[in-house]
Design a protein around this motif. Structure first.
Motif: not given
Length: 757
Positions: A366-377
């Motif tokens: 896995g990994s860490f996530l970073y985004a404005l308001k929402s993440v999509f994958f």
């Protein structure tokens, strides 16, 4: 009234004359089919729908199960409609009309239709309906970091054979932010206006328009009177890309690749110009509307008997649901004829980790996530596994596990993780590419920064017996010291749609320089690379079904081209346009030249090059164009096998490709490169003038070849001069290849000239 009009339009446009009378006799029956019925009789077959269609159908069904068919509440009392692709089992079926749909175009068994949203569910239940597909419009493939350098020789039009300039070819551009008055879109003399038609899909002049949305403008007076696309005060993207493909340069070095081509434009809808679309019309602008735009340009070329290439510098993420299956089939149909080619940019996500693969035998990844308001994958796997989210706060780790596959197709979870409450939406389906695998779409929303530094968030794929692949949509994969083992992420699978379509030539970007000076005297640097290598941002293949993309690359960093006068006018007073390299005045308006970066710039360069090839050989098919690209492209990175997912078949060689289009490759004695620091041009009186950058210290040879490869004449030229004139009195009007063989390899090579009557 609406149904009757749609019925007669359908009959007139899509039904053979011999069948019209019998079908017209059915109108009374069809009208009776539109009597009001309760939508509670209907459910929906969501398996036939792409994601956006499914979402709208669910909302419509949930709003009021007792709402009358075709009478769902909408803004201002007007029924909302969706522009969508519909695949039918029987192309002669009238099922669309029976559901109040308006057919807009037909491609065999695929229709583009305007569908009342309240009818999506009932329509999907019909046996004749195989699939309903729509997706939102695209985003632009332009880098907005303002890192720019001066254009290289290929964008300046230097070294291109003067015999071919796109004359007689339609250069199509579908984009946004057009300045129709820019001098770059006249010919080099400034007298002949080359834009022939524009369909502005956002135009408000719709009262007498025959088009589904917006209006079109045809002819010089109408186009110059309209002056700019509706979004022209806030966007200049299309003004720039059109200049890359077909700008005359207007007396400057900033000439496009096909400066004498005819121009046909479509201004479509993208995420940047939604402010011009009324809320009730929002779903009229989809991939299907874009397909109508491609058709508009090809229809113009067909009506005027001209070959045509279209450049498209927009895109959206690939998916496993098949959101663009019918879109790709329509693009394939549109480019099936000779002289019909579409090129599209690959996207600008190649510098960000976008993929990782957890194989069987590995417990987690896995990994860490970073985004404005929402993440999509998106995830893909044939196995059961666990999606694990972790929040890290003050030494505490909050864990939230979602077992996949789920017991239901769509699930929404509310998860308090760390300092944030996260809404996690998981939707699953069978992969459209491999029926043995299940695909998942995952959205994580917080309403604020996802994975902010005060509340880090990580994702893990857990399950030693599971083989799982992760594909980025939005949001970034990053590493943090909180857990150094969560470092998954590769730069792969980032090419966007429609560039990923088999029938579309997908274009990536290379870079040559690292700085430029703007209008304010400031030096703007970039870190995208140099020396003709792939620009770091240029999206990387393969496609989600593991085909090699992009197909070809071209320069795309800090390309200098047209800047809209209306964009300049609409910019806030005092705003510094840092990517502008020059302003100039014409007819009382202030125009400009700007440097821009992205595969948005690479695609029209390829489009312009193909326009030259189509001028030389108007009957080229898209497959033959690809064969030329395979045969003639250069290989910027010699360490890689070609084709590959970074460069495709390599960087386009415009001149060598032109020789291939003329079947001149392999002619004994004819070079496949042009001489450098040398110009060769025809002059009055059937002469050719050769100008070197320095006096020739030794004699050289000039040979003249016909386009069938025959050596016509040989001329021995003396040393001592830098300018030479050679009389070609015995030649008829036409195209000829001139070969120079000099002592210096720099001055040796061939080019093509046009001798007029």
């Amino acid at each position: 009234m609406g149904f009757s009009f749609a019925f007669h339009s359908f009959i007139r446009n899509f039904v053979p004359m011999k069948r019209r009378r019998s079908l017209l006799c059915l109108i009374s029956v069809l009208l009776s089919c539109c009597t009001l019925q309760s939508s509670a009789q209907y459910d929906a077959d969501f398996s036939k729908m792409s994601g956006l269609v499914r979402l709208l159908a669910k909302k419509s069904l949930a709003k009021d199960r007792n709402t009358l068919v075709g009478m769902a509440p909408a803004v201002g009392g007007k029924e909302k409609t969706l522009c969508a692709f519909v695949k039918v089992a029987d192309a002669d079926s009238l099922i669309l009309l029976q559901h109040g749909c308006r057919p807009l175009a037909c491609f065999g068994d695929i229709f583009i239709a305007d569908i009342p949203i309240s009818q999506l569910g009932p329509l999907s239940m019909e046996n004749d309906i195989e699939r309903i597909e729509a997706n939102r419009s695209h985003s632009l493939h332009i880098d907005k970091s303002a890192h720019h350098v001066n254009a290289t020789a290929v964008q300046l039009g230097e070294g291109l054979p003067q015999a071919y300039s796109g004359r007689g070819v339609v250069m199509g551009i579908m984009d946004v932010g057009f300045d129709l008055t820019h001098p770059n879109f006249f010919d080099a003399s400034g007298e002949r206006y080359r834009i022939k038609a524009l369909w502005d899909q956002l135009s408000a002049d719709t009262i007498s328009s025959p088009h589904y949305v917006g209006a079109d403008y045809v002819g010089e007076d109408a186009l110059l009177g309209y002056a700019h696309s509706r979004d022209g005060l806030i966007l200049t993207h299309g003004t720039h890309t059109l200049g890359c493909a077909a700008g005359s340069g207007a007396g400057t070095p900033y000439r496009g690749i096909a400066p004498e081509s005819d121009i046909c434009l479509v201004s479509n809808a993208v995420s940047d110009d939604l402010q011009f679309i009324a809320e009730e019309d929002l779903y009229k602008y989809t991939y299907a509307t874009d397909a109508l735009g491609f058709k508009y340009i090809f229809d113009y070329a067909e009506a005027h008997g001209q070959p045509c290439v279209i450049s498209f510098s927009e895109g959206s993420e690939q998916d496993f649901r098949g959101y663009d299956i019918l879109y790709n089939e329509v693009l394939d149909s549109l480019t099936a004829k000779p002289g019909r080619v579409i090129v599209a940019s690959a996207g600008n996500n190649g510098h960000q980790p976008s993929y990782f693969h957890k194989p069987r035998g590995t417990g987690s990844m896995g990994s860490f996530l970073y985004a404005l308001k929402s993440v999509f994958f998106q995830l893909k796997s044939p196995d059961a596994f666990t999606l694990r989210l972790k929040g890290y706060v003050n030494g505490r780790i909050d864990t939230f596990d979602i077992p996949l596959p789920q017991s239901q197709a769509d699930s929404v979870y509310t998860a308090p993780i760390g300092l944030r409450e996260h809404t996690v939406t998981v939707s699953q389906t069978t992969s459209c590419y491999d029926k043995s695998e299940t695909a998942f779409e995952v959205t994580i929303e917080t309403g604020t920064l996802v994975g902010a530094y005060d509340s880090p968030l990580s994702i893990e794929i857990v399950g030693e017996q599971a083989d799982v692949a992760y594909y980025k949509g939005s949001g970034n994969l990053i590493t943090r010291d909180l857990d150094p083992t969560l470092n998954a992420g590769e730069m792969r699978y980032s090419v966007q749609s429609p560039g990923c379509a088999e029938s579309v030539i997908c274009v990536g970007a290379t870079t040559y320089s690292k700085a430029f000076t703007n209008i304010h005297g400031e030096t703007i640097s970039n870190e995208w690379g140099a020396n003709g290598q792939r620009a770091a941002f240029s999206s990387i293949g393969p496609t989600f079904d593991d085909r090699i993309k992009p197909d070809v690359v071209a320069p795309g960093v800090d390309i200098v081209s047209s800047l809209s006068s209306y964009y300049i006018e609409g910019s806030p007073e005092g705003e510094s346009l840092n990517n502008c390299v020059e302003y100039f005045q014409d007819k009382g308006r202030t125009y400009g030249w700007m440097a821009a970066t992205g595969t948005s710039m690479s695609a029209p360069i390829i489009g312009g090059a193909i326009a030259l090839w189509l001028e030389a050989n108007p009957s080229l098919t898209r497959e033959e164009v690809m064969d030329i690209i395979r045969q003639t492209s250069t290989h910027p990175d010699a360490s890689l096998p070609y084709p590959n997912d970074y460069y495709g078949h390599g960087q386009i060689d415009v001149y060598r490709g032109l020789l291939a289009a003329l079947n001149l490759l392999g002619i004994n004695g004819l070079s496949t490169h042009q001489p450098q620091k040398t110009t060769i041009r025809p002059a009055d009186g059937r002469q050719v003038v050769i100008t070197f950058n320095e006096r020739q210290a030794q004699p050289f040879t000039l040979e003249v070849f016909s386009t069938n490869g025959q050596l016509i004449s040989t001329h021995q030229m003396p040393a001592g001069n830098s300018i030479y004139k050679v009389a070609l009195d015995n030649l008829n009007a036409g195209i000829y290849a001139i070969q120079l063989t000099a002592a210096s390899s720099i001055h040796s090579g061939s080019t093509l000239i046009r001798l007029d009557r």
